[in-house]
Design an enzyme around this catalytic site. Structure first.
Site, short mmCIF file in Angstrom:
data_model
loop_
_atom_site.label_atom_id
_atom_site.label_comp_id
_atom_site.label_asym_id
_atom_site.label_seq_id
_atom_site.Cartn_x
_atom_site.Cartn_y
_atom_site.Cartn_z
N ASP A 170 -31.66 1.79 7.82
CA ASP A 170 -33.09 1.73 7.56
C ASP A 170 -33.81 0.98 8.67
O ASP A 170 -33.22 0.14 9.37
CB ASP A 170 -33.36 0.99 6.24
CG ASP A 170 -33.38 1.91 5.04
OD1 ASP A 170 -33.30 3.14 5.25
OD2 ASP A 170 -33.48 1.41 3.92
N PRO A 230 -33.39 -9.72 4.49
CA PRO A 230 -34.79 -9.56 4.88
C PRO A 230 -35.03 -9.25 6.35
O PRO A 230 -36.16 -8.97 6.74
CB PRO A 230 -35.41 -10.91 4.51
CG PRO A 230 -34.27 -11.88 4.64
CD PRO A 230 -33.06 -11.12 4.18
N LYS A 234 -38.09 5.01 7.52
CA LYS A 234 -39.22 5.58 6.80
C LYS A 234 -40.45 4.76 7.16
O LYS A 234 -40.68 3.68 6.62
CB LYS A 234 -38.97 5.55 5.29
CG LYS A 234 -37.82 6.44 4.86
CD LYS A 234 -37.62 6.41 3.36
CE LYS A 234 -36.47 7.32 2.94
NZ LYS A 234 -36.23 7.32 1.49
N ASP A 274 -32.31 -5.77 -0.76
CA ASP A 274 -31.27 -5.40 -1.71
C ASP A 274 -31.38 -3.92 -2.00
O ASP A 274 -32.49 -3.39 -2.15
CB ASP A 274 -31.42 -6.21 -3.00
CG ASP A 274 -30.33 -5.88 -4.01
OD1 ASP A 274 -29.33 -6.62 -4.04
OD2 ASP A 274 -30.49 -4.90 -4.77
N MET A 332 -44.72 -3.95 -0.11
CA MET A 332 -45.28 -2.66 0.31
C MET A 332 -46.75 -2.52 -0.11
O MET A 332 -47.20 -1.45 -0.52
CB MET A 332 -44.45 -1.50 -0.27
CG MET A 332 -43.01 -1.53 0.13
SD MET A 332 -42.02 -0.20 -0.62
CE MET A 332 -42.03 -0.71 -2.34
#
EC number: 2.1.1.107
Length: 412
Positions: free
Chosen positions: A200, A177, A222, A255, A337
């Site tokens: 990421d 996390p 992103k 994950d 999200m």
């Protein structure tokens, strides 16, 4: 015998008879390693701990519920003597000596013919440490040395070059996390061995600072409604570097297969003929609530939890979520999200039967130094997000479990 050092050796016990006398805590600690070695284990003991009994019930070991008797070590390759009866231990170790069976004795190491080292494992390496100082064994020092060596192997601070040919490939690593301590030990080891890291934005960024200077880091962030690296470009980069013979790690938040598009990358690699290793990670859907004291399940409160993506609104034709069905659930709903869509999500849940006063927790940047939690209800959450300036990444927890643990002092 005490004047001579021990001779270290690795025993290959697969399919070979091993006798364990005593079913207490010592046996409980030693049996898993013997099982992992494939030993054919016979336990002789009138009683056993619940965990040892479970091993017998599942068929992992054969349990004879009685005390030790002369002849129990016949045909054994190795014996562990750990009963609470010193006299039985002495007789058993004497039988082992006569029968030339290597024997570990829990109550008197000096009367044994073998010692159990402090053992740890990292990928492909078993570390076994014995201290044999003149004044006697020091198991605590052995364990401390073992821990230091294994930790060094796992985090890459202790390494040795591999002389075998390395097969090119990609590891899809779930970084957890956000807290760098919450990546798996396998993930951290692979990261330490990488030549290229495709990272990421939501991955454990602090770990990138630990990489050696020669490691190439590719930013695959992103950002919602902002700059991003297209998925096709990410796939191409993974394939290009793997084909060049480099060790590639795709470092992802949470994950890889929980809203991480990991399967898309795995499929692209398979199509290109590139070997792929998937290293699961701790999903933010359960770890972030836990970090602020919220259990996603709790006896008498929630017997279920669902994890859904909120990146599209409930009335969007692209949504694959059955929001009316989720509204009828009594358990916990975790939304990832969904910060900018939470107003529409809350409205839909209430319209389909969820109580407006249902507690909601918004946890921003969970497990990191910037973590903060803001509470609301389904009726107030849309206004709360605006008023409190909640922004991604944030995990949203909906359900009665939010009201639990208000007095817990949690640390992340």
């Amino acid at each position: 015998m005490a004047d001579h050092p021990v001779y270290p050796v690795g025993l290959r016990l697969a399919g070979r008879r091993v006798v364990v006398l005593g079913g207490g805590q010592v046996a409980q600690r030693r049996l898993p390693a013997l099982l992992a070695a494939g030993a054919d284990i016979v336990l002789v003991s009138p009683s056993a701990t619940p965990s040892v009994e479970a091993m017998a019930t599942s068929g992992e070991i054969h349990w004879e519920r009685r005390r030790y008797a002369e002849g129990d070590l016949a045909g054994a390759w190795y014996a562990l003597i750990a009963t609470t009866d010193p006299e039985a231990n002495t007789r058993a170790s004497a039988e082992a000596e006569r029968s030339r069976v290597w024997c570990v004795r829990a109550d008197d190491a000096h009367a044994a013919t073998a010692w159990t080292p402090a053992t740890g494992r990292s990928e492909g390496v078993t570390v076994a440490v014995l201290t044999t100082e003149p004044e006697g064994r020091d198991p605590r020092r052995s364990a401390a040395l073992r821990d230091a060596i294994v930790e060094g192997l796992r985090d890459g601070t202790l390494s040795a070059p591999q002389h075998r040919t390395r097969v090119p490939g990609v590891a899809l690593v779930g970084g957890g996390p956000g807290d760098p301590d919450l990546i798996t030990v396998r993930g951290r080891r692979l990261l330490a061995e990488a030549d290229v890291v495709v990272a990421d934005r939501l991955g454990p960024r602090d770990l990138l600072a630990e990489l050696p200077p020669h490691v190439e880091v590719i930013d695959a962030a992103k950002i919602p409604y902002g700059r991003f690296m297209a998925q096709e470009a990410i796939n191409a980069a993974l394939i290009e570097h793997a084909r060049a013979g480099r060790a590639v790690v795709r470092l992802k938040g949470g994950d890889p297969f929980v809203f991480g598009r990991g399967m898309e990358e795995a499929e692209a690699l398979a199509e290109a003929g590139i070997p792929c290793t998937v290293v699961p990670g701790i999903s933010s859907s359960i770890s972030v609530p836990g970090a602020v004291g919220i259990p996603v399940t709790h006896r008498g409160v929630a017997h279920e939890f669902a994890v859904v993506s909120g990146h599209v609104a409930p009335d969007d034709d692209r949504s694959l979520v059955d929001w009316p069905a989720l509204a009828r659930l009594r358990g916990t709903l975790v939304v990832l999200m969904g910060v900018d869509k939470i107003g529409a999500i809350a409205q839909t849940l209430v319209a389909n039967g969820r109580e407006p006063h249902t507690p909601v927790a918004l946890i921003q940047e969970g497990t990191t130094a910037a973590q903060r939690r803001v509470d609301a209800t389904l009726a107030t959450v849309a206004d709360t997000v605006v008023a409190e300036g909640i922004r991604p990444p944030a995990v949203i927890v909906i359900g009665e479990v939010v009201a639990l643990g208000g007095t817990l002092r949690t640390t992340s």
